[in-house]
Design a protein around this motif. Structure first.
Motif, PDB file in Angstrom:
ATOM      1  N   ASP A 157      41.953  48.255  37.563  1.00 31.12           N
ATOM      2  CA  ASP A 157      41.979  49.264  38.631  1.00 31.12           C
ATOM      3  C   ASP A 157      43.234  50.127  38.513  1.00 31.12           C
ATOM      4  O   ASP A 157      43.962  50.340  39.479  1.00 31.12           O
ATOM      5  N   ASP A 158      43.479  50.661  37.313  1.00 32.21           N
ATOM      6  CA  ASP A 158      44.710  51.402  37.064  1.00 32.21           C
ATOM      7  C   ASP A 158      44.857  52.631  37.962  1.00 32.21           C
ATOM      8  O   ASP A 158      45.957  52.933  38.428  1.00 32.21           O
ATOM      9  N   THR A 159      43.773  53.345  38.202  1.00 29.92           N
ATOM     10  CA  THR A 159      43.859  54.570  38.996  1.00 29.92           C
ATOM     11  C   THR A 159      44.320  54.266  40.419  1.00 29.92           C
ATOM     12  O   THR A 159      45.186  54.962  40.973  1.00 29.92           O
ATOM     13  N   VAL A 160      43.739  53.224  41.020  1.00 35.05           N
ATOM     14  CA  VAL A 160      44.127  52.839  42.382  1.00 35.05           C
ATOM     15  C   VAL A 160      45.577  52.369  42.405  1.00 35.05           C
ATOM     16  O   VAL A 160      46.351  52.728  43.305  1.00 35.05           O
ATOM     17  N   ILE A 161      45.966  51.582  41.427  1.00 40.67           N
ATOM     18  CA  ILE A 161      47.340  51.074  41.374  1.00 40.67           C
ATOM     19  C   ILE A 161      48.327  52.223  41.221  1.00 40.67           C
ATOM     20  O   ILE A 161      49.368  52.263  41.891  1.00 40.67           O
TER      21      ILE A 161
ATOM     22  N   GLY B  46      38.123  48.240  42.765  1.00 43.16           N
ATOM     23  CA  GLY B  46      38.663  49.305  43.591  1.00 43.16           C
ATOM     24  C   GLY B  46      38.765  48.988  45.060  1.00 43.16           C
ATOM     25  O   GLY B  46      39.193  49.839  45.847  1.00 43.16           O
ATOM     26  N   ARG B  47      38.385  47.779  45.472  1.00 43.87           N
ATOM     27  CA  ARG B  47      38.410  47.395  46.878  1.00 43.87           C
ATOM     28  C   ARG B  47      39.411  46.275  47.105  1.00 43.87           C
ATOM     29  O   ARG B  47      39.721  45.487  46.207  1.00 43.87           O
TER      30      ARG B  47
ATOM     31  N   ASP C   9      45.713  42.899  40.330  1.00 41.57           N
ATOM     32  CA  ASP C   9      44.437  43.408  39.826  1.00 41.57           C
ATOM     33  C   ASP C   9      43.552  42.207  39.489  1.00 41.57           C
ATOM     34  O   ASP C   9      43.561  41.703  38.369  1.00 41.57           O
ATOM     35  N   ARG C  10      42.808  41.737  40.496  1.00 40.12           N
ATOM     36  CA  ARG C  10      42.000  40.539  40.322  1.00 40.12           C
ATOM     37  C   ARG C  10      40.894  40.764  39.289  1.00 40.12           C
ATOM     38  O   ARG C  10      40.537  39.860  38.535  1.00 40.12           O
ATOM     39  N   GLY C  11      40.340  41.981  39.235  1.00 43.90           N
ATOM     40  CA  GLY C  11      39.306  42.274  38.248  1.00 43.90           C
ATOM     41  C   GLY C  11      39.821  42.135  36.832  1.00 43.90           C
ATOM     42  O   GLY C  11      39.194  41.496  35.981  1.00 43.90           O
ATOM     43  N   ALA C  12      40.983  42.728  36.546  1.00 42.80           N
ATOM     44  CA  ALA C  12      41.570  42.627  35.211  1.00 42.80           C
ATOM     45  C   ALA C  12      41.887  41.171  34.864  1.00 42.80           C
ATOM     46  O   ALA C  12      41.766  40.753  33.712  1.00 42.80           O
TER      47      ALA C  12
END
Length: 246
Positions: A61-65, A12-13, A51-54
């Motif tokens: 981070d779908d919500t942020v995207i 999320g960051r 989305d580096r985490g994914a």
């Protein structure tokens, strides 16, 4: 040459790392949605969200995207961890202007070719190169296939573009520009260059490479090394002059 600001997300960051580097990304205490809106207000015509985490197997981070897409007011391209037809199509359905596929494009090229035909002008193939070799799964694996072979495979496919990311443990910026320039030469689809620019000098050199349609910029914009206005001024050079990198 178009300038495309990049927002990399992890937990999320916003995170970033110097172009061409494989070091661990630096987290930033900035709101990614506000950053997207700021860049749009400063004249960006398009954004890239990764989305580096994914990409490394963590939660997406779908919500942020989704919020970035909703509020930015300009086209937002999305990549990172899109390794199935379902994930690609879900991201398109959720408003991504284009989706960037890397690992899937290397491991399942026939599927990606079919997706490009089903979704014209919405699929970008990403080739991540480390010291000139193709890497996948968030840069965790090195592949035996040469980037030129992949480029040849996708030649008849109606892609929206090809994103070339040049990293290196030993290669300097000149070597990375040379590799991207070599692959861009004679390209049939727009080439987006990443992993090159840490300074306006780097950007000015890239601007004279033939075949480069866009430069992807993240870390130098976040660090304030230069701003979008300066980047645009450097990128909009006389296209009659081109550079050769051997």
């Amino acid at each position: 040459m178009q300038i495309v600001p990049v927002i990399e997300l992890l937990g999320g960051r916003c995170v970033s790392r110097p172009a061409g580097s494989a070091v661990e990304p630096t987290p930033w205490s900035v709101d990614p949605v506000e950053m997207a809106c700021r860049w749009a207000a400063e004249g960006a015509e398009r954004l890239r969200v990764t989305d580096r985490g994914a990409a490394i197997g963590e939660d997406a981070d779908d919500t942020v995207i989704d919020e970035i897409i909703r509020r930015a007011g300009i086209p937002v391209d999305v990549g990172g961890g899109l390794r199935s037809r379902a994930r690609v199509e879900r991201r398109i359905d959720r408003g991504a202007a284009r989706v960037i596929v890397g690992t899937l494009a290397v491991w399942e090229p026939e599927l990606v070719a079919a997706l490009a035909k089903w979704h014209p002008d919405q699929i970008v193939v990403a080739l991540d190169l480390f010291d000139g070799k193709v890497v996948t799964h968030g840069r965790a694996y090195t592949c035996a296939i040469a980037p030129e072979e992949l480029m040849d495979f996708y030649r008849p496919v109606p892609l929206a573009g090809i994103a070339l990311t040049a990293l290196g443990a030993t290669e300097d910026v000149e070597a990375r520009i040379a590799k991207v320039a070599d692959l861009a030469r004679g390209a049939w689809a727009p080439i987006q260059a990443d992993g090159i620019v840490n300074s306006l000098d780097d950007l000015s050199r890239l601007a004279y490479v033939p075949g480069i349609a866009a430069a992807l910029l993240g870390d130098p914009l976040l660090r304030g090394t230069f701003d979008l206005a300066a980047a645009h001024a450097v990128a909009h050079v006389d296209s009659a002059g081109v550079a050769e990198f051997i």
